[in-house]
Design an enzyme around this catalytic site. Structure first.
Site, short mmCIF file in Angstrom:
data_model
loop_
_atom_site.label_atom_id
_atom_site.label_comp_id
_atom_site.label_asym_id
_atom_site.label_seq_id
_atom_site.Cartn_x
_atom_site.Cartn_y
_atom_site.Cartn_z
N CYS A 1 0.64 -1.22 0.12
CA CYS A 1 -0.02 0.05 0.02
C CYS A 1 0.84 1.30 -0.23
CB CYS A 1 -1.15 -0.15 1.09
SG CYS A 1 -2.32 1.29 0.93
N HIS B 1 -3.70 -5.03 0.23
CA HIS B 1 -3.37 -5.62 1.68
C HIS B 1 -3.28 -7.11 1.55
CE1 HIS B 1 -2.97 -1.52 3.72
NE2 HIS B 1 -4.05 -1.25 2.92
N GLU C 1 -2.55 -8.96 4.06
CA GLU C 1 -2.45 -9.21 5.33
C GLU C 1 -4.25 -9.12 5.69
OE1 GLU C 1 -2.27 -4.69 5.72
OE2 GLU C 1 -1.34 -6.20 4.62
#
Length: 193
Positions: free
Chosen positions: A76, A174, A176
C-alpha cells in the site's frame, strides 16, 4: 528472519499477525543492521505520504531501502513510497520504481475501499492465485501503469495493483487483510529464492 520495517504505518501489527498465522517468525524493526541481515524485508504502510517519508528520512531508511539486495515487499503506502513521487503532499519518494503516484479523479467514491479483482498477473507472487480471486484495497492514490506493472486493477481507471523491479516487489492491496488469497501471496513472497 523476516524484517518488517517499523515506522508510523498503521498496518505493521496486522502484517506481523498474518505472518504468525503462516508460522513465519518476523521482527518489527527500524534498526538498519537487522534490516540488512534479514532474509526478506516487508515495507508495510497505512498513513500519509509526506509525514511517513519524513520519519523514514529521520531514521535513514529512505536511503537504506533502495540499496537492499534481498527480496523486499512494499504494501500500500509502502509501494507508493517506493515510487519517484506522490501527489499526496507533493512527496518525493525513493525512486525504486520510476513512476508517479496520483490521486484518483473524483468520478466515483474515493478512497477505493473494499474487495476488487486483479488481472494480468505476471509475478511469482500470484502463483496459485486464480485470476478471479479478489483482494482488499484501501487507497486514494494509485500507481500508474508502467513497465514494472505485474497486475492491474480497475477502479475509475486501470492502475498498477502490483509492481516488480529486480528484488523489489510491491502490492497496492493489503495481503494481510485479503484472507486465504493474501496468505498465499505472502507465502509466495516468503518462499522467493
Amino acid at each position: 528472519m523476516i524484517a518488517i520495517i517499523k515506522y508510523n504505518g498503521g498496518n505493521v501489527s496486522s502484517v506481523q499477525n498474518a505472518l504468525n498465522r503462516l508460522n513465519i517468525t518476523s521482527v518489527v524493526t527500524d534498526d538498519p543492521e537487522l534490516i540488512l541481515k534479514a532474509d526478506k524485508v516487508i515495507f508495510p504502510g497505512v498513513g500519509e505520504a509526506s509525514s511517513t517519508m519524513k520519519l523514514l528520512k529521520e531514521r535513514g531508511l529512505d536511503t537504506l531501502i533502495p540499496t537492499l539486495k534481498q527480496p523486499v515487499l512494499g504494501i500500500c503506502l509502502g509501494m507508493q513510497l517506493m515510487c519517484k513521487g506522490n501527489e499526496e503532499g507533493n512527496t518525493e519518494g525513493m525512486g525504486i520504481f520510476n513512476i508517479s503516484v496520483k490521486r484518483f479523479p473524483p468520478l466515483e467514491l474515493v478512497p477505493h475501499m473494499g474487495w476488487n479483482t486483479v488481472s494480468d498477473q505476471k509475478s511469482s507472487l500470484f502463483s496459485g492465485v486464480e485470476p478471479q480471486n479478489d483482494v482488499y484495497f484501501v487507497h486514494s492514490y494509485y500507481c500508474e501503469l508502467s513497465e514494472y506493472t505485474t497486475s492491474v486493477c480497475d477502479y475509475i481507471l486501470p492502475f498498477s495493483a502490483s509492481l516488480q523491479k529486480d528484488n523489489f516487489y510491491a502490492v497496492q492491496f493489503h495481503p494481510e487483510k485479503s484472507g486465504s488469497v493474501g496468505s498465499q501471496i505472502l507465502s509466495n513472497f516468503i518462499n522467493l529464492s
